[in-house]
Design an enzyme around this catalytic site. Structure first.
Site, PDB file in Angstrom:
ATOM      1  N   ASP A  56      48.107  73.341  55.383  1.00 38.66           N
ATOM      2  CA  ASP A  56      49.017  74.125  54.556  1.00 38.66           C
ATOM      3  C   ASP A  56      50.229  73.269  54.153  1.00 38.66           C
ATOM      4  OD1 ASP A  56      50.791  76.025  53.557  1.00 38.66           O
ATOM      5  OD2 ASP A  56      50.366  77.494  55.138  1.00 38.66           O
ATOM      6  N   THR A 119      54.010  74.766  35.311  1.00 33.06           N
ATOM      7  CA  THR A 119      53.381  75.525  34.226  1.00 33.06           C
ATOM      8  C   THR A 119      54.372  75.826  33.108  1.00 33.06           C
ATOM      9  OG1 THR A 119      52.384  77.666  33.715  1.00 33.06           O
ATOM     10  CG2 THR A 119      53.870  77.629  35.592  1.00 33.06           C
ATOM     11  N   ASP A 120      53.841  75.997  31.896  1.00 34.91           N
ATOM     12  CA  ASP A 120      54.687  76.406  30.769  1.00 34.91           C
ATOM     13  C   ASP A 120      55.205  77.834  30.942  1.00 34.91           C
ATOM     14  OD1 ASP A 120      52.248  77.724  30.373  1.00 34.91           O
ATOM     15  OD2 ASP A 120      52.006  77.098  28.289  1.00 34.91           O
ATOM     16  N   GLU A 121      54.590  78.596  31.843  1.00 35.48           N
ATOM     17  CA  GLU A 121      54.973  80.006  32.008  1.00 35.48           C
ATOM     18  C   GLU A 121      56.390  80.179  32.542  1.00 35.48           C
ATOM     19  OE1 GLU A 121      52.333  82.596  33.979  1.00 35.48           O
ATOM     20  OE2 GLU A 121      50.556  81.615  33.201  1.00 35.48           O
ATOM     21  N   TYR A 146      54.053  85.126  39.907  1.00 34.41           N
ATOM     22  CA  TYR A 146      53.519  83.752  39.881  1.00 34.41           C
ATOM     23  C   TYR A 146      54.474  82.808  39.163  1.00 34.41           C
ATOM     24  CZ  TYR A 146      51.076  79.776  37.825  1.00 34.41           C
ATOM     25  OH  TYR A 146      50.754  78.512  37.391  1.00 34.41           O
ATOM     26  N   LYS A 150      56.807  79.580  40.495  1.00 36.90           N
ATOM     27  CA  LYS A 150      56.689  78.208  39.988  1.00 36.90           C
ATOM     28  C   LYS A 150      58.045  77.736  39.450  1.00 36.90           C
ATOM     29  CE  LYS A 150      53.606  75.913  39.699  1.00 36.90           C
ATOM     30  NZ  LYS A 150      53.031  74.927  40.661  1.00 36.90           N
ATOM     31  N   PHE A 186      40.189  83.443  32.828  1.00 41.18           N
ATOM     32  CA  PHE A 186      39.626  84.027  31.606  1.00 41.18           C
ATOM     33  C   PHE A 186      38.357  83.329  31.097  1.00 41.18           C
ATOM     34  CE2 PHE A 186      40.271  84.212  26.780  1.00 41.18           C
ATOM     35  CZ  PHE A 186      39.538  85.373  26.648  1.00 41.18           C
TER      36      PHE A 186
HETATM   37  P1  NAD Z   1      43.696  76.647  41.729  1.00 40.12           P
HETATM   38  O1  NAD Z   1      44.066  78.005  42.169  1.00 40.12           O
HETATM   39  O2  NAD Z   1      42.360  76.398  41.109  1.00 40.12           O
HETATM   40  O3  NAD Z   1      43.812  75.622  42.956  1.00 40.12           O
HETATM   41  C1  NAD Z   1      44.881  75.664  43.865  1.00 40.12           C
HETATM   42  C2  NAD Z   1      44.473  74.842  45.092  1.00 40.12           C
HETATM   43  O4  NAD Z   1      45.583  74.861  46.009  1.00 40.12           O
HETATM   44  C3  NAD Z   1      43.269  75.408  45.854  1.00 40.12           C
HETATM   45  O5  NAD Z   1      42.387  74.362  46.217  1.00 40.12           O
HETATM   46  C4  NAD Z   1      43.886  76.043  47.103  1.00 40.12           C
HETATM   47  O6  NAD Z   1      43.026  76.038  48.221  1.00 40.12           O
HETATM   48  C5  NAD Z   1      45.094  75.136  47.321  1.00 40.12           C
HETATM   49  N1  NAD Z   1      46.165  75.790  48.081  1.00 40.12           N
HETATM   50  C6  NAD Z   1      46.670  77.038  47.895  1.00 40.12           C
HETATM   51  N2  NAD Z   1      47.650  77.278  48.802  1.00 40.12           N
HETATM   52  C7  NAD Z   1      47.777  76.140  49.546  1.00 40.12           C
HETATM   53  C8  NAD Z   1      48.638  75.756  50.594  1.00 40.12           C
HETATM   54  N3  NAD Z   1      49.567  76.589  51.096  1.00 40.12           N
HETATM   55  N4  NAD Z   1      48.507  74.521  51.136  1.00 40.12           N
HETATM   56  C9  NAD Z   1      47.563  73.665  50.648  1.00 40.12           C
HETATM   57  N5  NAD Z   1      46.725  73.979  49.645  1.00 40.12           N
HETATM   58  C10 NAD Z   1      46.841  75.194  49.082  1.00 40.12           C
HETATM   59  O7  NAD Z   1      44.860  76.184  40.760  1.00 40.12           O
HETATM   60  P2  NAD Z   1      44.829  75.260  39.455  1.00 40.12           P
HETATM   61  O8  NAD Z   1      44.495  76.088  38.296  1.00 40.12           O
HETATM   62  O9  NAD Z   1      44.063  74.037  39.755  1.00 40.12           O
HETATM   63  O10 NAD Z   1      46.382  74.901  39.351  1.00 40.12           O
HETATM   64  C11 NAD Z   1      46.910  73.757  40.008  1.00 40.12           C
HETATM   65  C12 NAD Z   1      48.372  73.635  39.647  1.00 40.12           C
HETATM   66  O11 NAD Z   1      48.511  73.521  38.239  1.00 40.12           O
HETATM   67  C13 NAD Z   1      49.211  74.845  40.057  1.00 40.12           C
HETATM   68  O12 NAD Z   1      50.465  74.376  40.490  1.00 40.12           O
HETATM   69  C14 NAD Z   1      49.373  75.632  38.773  1.00 40.12           C
HETATM   70  O13 NAD Z   1      50.584  76.342  38.787  1.00 40.12           O
HETATM   71  C15 NAD Z   1      49.423  74.504  37.756  1.00 40.12           C
HETATM   72  N6  NAD Z   1      48.982  74.842  36.394  1.00 40.12           N
HETATM   73  C16 NAD Z   1      47.764  75.428  36.190  1.00 40.12           C
HETATM   74  C17 NAD Z   1      47.325  75.651  34.885  1.00 40.12           C
HETATM   75  C18 NAD Z   1      45.976  76.271  34.584  1.00 40.12           C
HETATM   76  O14 NAD Z   1      45.676  76.554  33.435  1.00 40.12           O
HETATM   77  N7  NAD Z   1      45.112  76.485  35.569  1.00 40.12           N
HETATM   78  C19 NAD Z   1      48.148  75.295  33.806  1.00 40.12           C
HETATM   79  C20 NAD Z   1      49.394  74.714  34.067  1.00 40.12           C
HETATM   80  C21 NAD Z   1      49.784  74.476  35.363  1.00 40.12           C
HETATM   81  O1  DAU Z   2      49.936  78.653  30.870  1.00 45.82           O
HETATM   82  C1  DAU Z   2      49.546  78.075  32.058  1.00 45.82           C
HETATM   83  C2  DAU Z   2      48.936  79.108  32.978  1.00 45.82           C
HETATM   84  O2  DAU Z   2      47.638  79.407  32.469  1.00 45.82           O
HETATM   85  C3  DAU Z   2      48.842  78.619  34.418  1.00 45.82           C
HETATM   86  O3  DAU Z   2      50.138  78.464  34.920  1.00 45.82           O
HETATM   87  C4  DAU Z   2      48.069  79.604  35.284  1.00 45.82           C
HETATM   88  O4  DAU Z   2      47.880  79.056  36.585  1.00 45.82           O
HETATM   89  C5  DAU Z   2      46.722  79.856  34.652  1.00 45.82           C
HETATM   90  O5  DAU Z   2      46.002  80.823  35.398  1.00 45.82           O
HETATM   91  C6  DAU Z   2      46.900  80.331  33.218  1.00 45.82           C
HETATM   92  O6  DAU Z   2      47.560  81.627  33.193  1.00 45.82           O
HETATM   93  P1  DAU Z   2      47.046  82.833  32.267  1.00 45.82           P
HETATM   94  O7  DAU Z   2      47.520  84.086  32.874  1.00 45.82           O
HETATM   95  O8  DAU Z   2      47.353  82.556  30.838  1.00 45.82           O
HETATM   96  O9  DAU Z   2      45.434  82.621  32.465  1.00 45.82           O
HETATM   97  P2  DAU Z   2      44.233  83.655  32.664  1.00 45.82           P
HETATM   98  O10 DAU Z   2      42.990  82.828  32.645  1.00 45.82           O
HETATM   99  O11 DAU Z   2      44.447  84.552  33.814  1.00 45.82           O
HETATM  100  O12 DAU Z   2      44.293  84.520  31.325  1.00 45.82           O
HETATM  101  C7  DAU Z   2      44.288  83.924  30.024  1.00 45.82           C
HETATM  102  C8  DAU Z   2      44.481  85.045  29.011  1.00 45.82           C
HETATM  103  O13 DAU Z   2      43.291  85.862  28.993  1.00 45.82           O
HETATM  104  C9  DAU Z   2      45.618  85.999  29.337  1.00 45.82           C
HETATM  105  O14 DAU Z   2      46.214  86.421  28.127  1.00 45.82           O
HETATM  106  C10 DAU Z   2      44.923  87.191  30.023  1.00 45.82           C
HETATM  107  C11 DAU Z   2      43.590  87.234  29.311  1.00 45.82           C
HETATM  108  N1  DAU Z   2      42.411  87.730  30.075  1.00 45.82           N
HETATM  109  C12 DAU Z   2      42.181  87.234  31.329  1.00 45.82           C
HETATM  110  C13 DAU Z   2      41.050  87.611  32.026  1.00 45.82           C
HETATM  111  C14 DAU Z   2      40.777  87.092  33.429  1.00 45.82           C
HETATM  112  C15 DAU Z   2      41.517  88.598  29.470  1.00 45.82           C
HETATM  113  O15 DAU Z   2      41.723  89.038  28.313  1.00 45.82           O
HETATM  114  N2  DAU Z   2      40.395  88.964  30.149  1.00 45.82           N
HETATM  115  C16 DAU Z   2      40.108  88.504  31.415  1.00 45.82           C
HETATM  116  O16 DAU Z   2      39.034  88.846  31.964  1.00 45.82           O
END
Ligand code: NAD
Ligand code: DAU
Length: 330
Positions: A56, A119-121, A146, A150, A186
């Site tokens: 962790d 993240t851009d969020e 979330y 971040k 999504f």
């Molecule tokens: P993910 O949920 O797929 O993976 C997260 C990983 O972190 C997992 O392997 C999980 O086991 C591990 N984890 C969770 N809690 C932990 C802890 N306490 N200690 C150690 N490991 C831990 O996430 P992702 O989509 O790969 O996102 C990775 C990073 O990128 C995050 O910081 C997220 O905010 C950022 N991000 C994601 C997106 C996106 O579109 N997915 C976009 C922009 C930024």
């Molecule tokens: O912008 C970066 C972010 O993008 C990251 O920080 C997050 O970790 C990552 O999960 C993602 O966030 P979103 O909330 O945008 O992603 P998600 O895949 O959950 O959803 C994308 C869009 O699709 C959002 O507008 C919600 C919508 N959605 C999602 C699901 C799961 C649907 O319409 N139907 C669905 O079944």
């Protein structure tokens, strides 16, 4: 070079582990991952020069010796799904805030370079159709538990740079797609629904816009920031990939030879962000980064093929994920 990659069994982290091993033959990689529901050790199985430590990031006794032996820490570990944060925010606070704090403290003690993945969020959302994109200096106005966790983690990084001289950079990226993404998200949820012959679920109107980037492009940008970015700076990563959720759903439906109307509108996400869009000019000007995946349709096609070819990687999770969504009418 010894690199500690936290969250390296998750979606973006696992892709980063693969590309680091390929691009940096002199790098020894340690992955620190708690293996939550989102972590899958199979995503990094069999790679040379990669060691997985299950633990962790919020546990200082685990973190300290790993940071002490590393030249660089890249922090991908996080709770990452907005919908989960709306049901139970507490792991988001512990991992995203407390975990980043522990990593920063260890980097401060050992003088280790830190790169924080964000993240851009954190910038909230933009109006649909508004002629503006997120810029690095914009105010932080996150919408969900979330994104606020971040945002808090980014502010810790900034303070540790200024107050303690920790050598850190931050990147805030838009929505990623590609292999190894958890099927709660999504695009993979929609693809795996269609593999199962189930109609995709679109939240609310589906007019919300996301700025899609291939995960490999995110990760080349991260390495460019580590190599060429200025300490203390924030870089926005995006590849000009704006699409609304209806368009994405219909592109995936087309991949499966289904009708454009073959989906259901379901309950909207509370507080649903309307639009994300990235102005990447600081990243491009300062590092010369360029995305490789400029054609979203082609990248999406490859992603569909990946989920078809790798069913054993995701199948065990599908029932649980869908049962959770069914409870919220989604
Ligand atoms: P993910 O949920 O797929 O993976 C997260 C990983 O972190 C997992 O392997 C999980 O086991 C591990 N984890 C969770 N809690 C932990 C802890 N306490 N200690 C150690 N490991 C831990 O996430 P992702 O989509 O790969 O996102 C990775 C990073 O990128 C995050 O910081 C997220 O905010 C950022 N991000 C994601 C997106 C996106 O579109 N997915 C976009 C922009 C930024
Ligand atoms: O912008 C970066 C972010 O993008 C990251 O920080 C997050 O970790 C990552 O999960 C993602 O966030 P979103 O909330 O945008 O992603 P998600 O895949 O959950 O959803 C994308 C869009 O699709 C959002 O507008 C919600 C919508 N959605 C999602 C699901 C799961 C649907 O319409 N139907 C669905 O079944």
């Amino acid at each position: 070079m010894k690199v500690l990659i936290t969250g390296g069994a998750g979606f973006i982290g696992a892709n980063f582990v693969h590309s680091t091993v390929e691009a940096y033959p002199n790098a020894d990689v340690t992955v620190l991952d708690k293996l939550t529901y989102a972590g899958n050790p199979d995503s990094i199985k069999g790679l040379d020069r990669v060691e997985l430590v299950v633990g962790d990031i919020a546990d200082p006794d685990t973190v300290d010796p790993l940071v002490a032996q590393s030249d660089l820490v890249v922090n991908f570990a996080a709770e990452s799904h907005n919908d989960n944060s709306l049901k139970d925010p507490s792991p988001f606070i512990r991992t995203n805030i407390e975990g980043t704090f522990q990593l920063l403290e260890a980097c401060r003690r050992h003088g280790t370079r830190f790169h924080h993945i964000s993240t851009d969020e954190v910038y909230g959302d933009l109006a649909i159709g508004e002629d503006r994109k997120f810029e690095p200096g914009d105010p932080y106005i996150p919408s969900s538990p979330y994104s606020s966790s971040k945002g808090a983690s980014d502010l810790l990084v900034r303070a540790w740079v200024r107050s303690f001289g920790v050598e850190a950079t931050i990147s805030n990226c838009s929505n990623n797609y590609g292999p190894f993404q958890h099927i709660e998200k999504f695009i993979p949820r929609t693809i795996t629904n269609l593999i199962d012959g189930v109609r995709p679920r679109v939240y609310g109107t589906g007019e919300q816009v996301r700025d899609w980037i291939h995960v490999r492009d995110h990760n080349t940008a991260v390495w460019d920031i580590i190599n060429k970015g200025r300490i203390g700076e924030t870089y926005l990563i995006g590849a000009n990939g704006e699409k609304n959720n209806l368009e994405v759903t219909q592109m995936i439906l087309q991949e499966f030879g289904r009708e454009p109307s073959d989906f259901d509108h379901v309950n909207d996400r509370p507080g649903h962000d309307q639009r994300y869009a990235i102005d990447n000019s600081k990243l491009v000007i300062e590092t010369g980064w360029e995305p490789e995946f400029k054609n979203f349709a082609a990248g999406l096609h490859d992603t569909v093929e990946w989920y078809k070819a790798n069913e054993p990687w995701w199948r065990a999770q599908k029932e649980t994920v869908e049962a959770k969504y069914a409870k919220s009418g989604q």
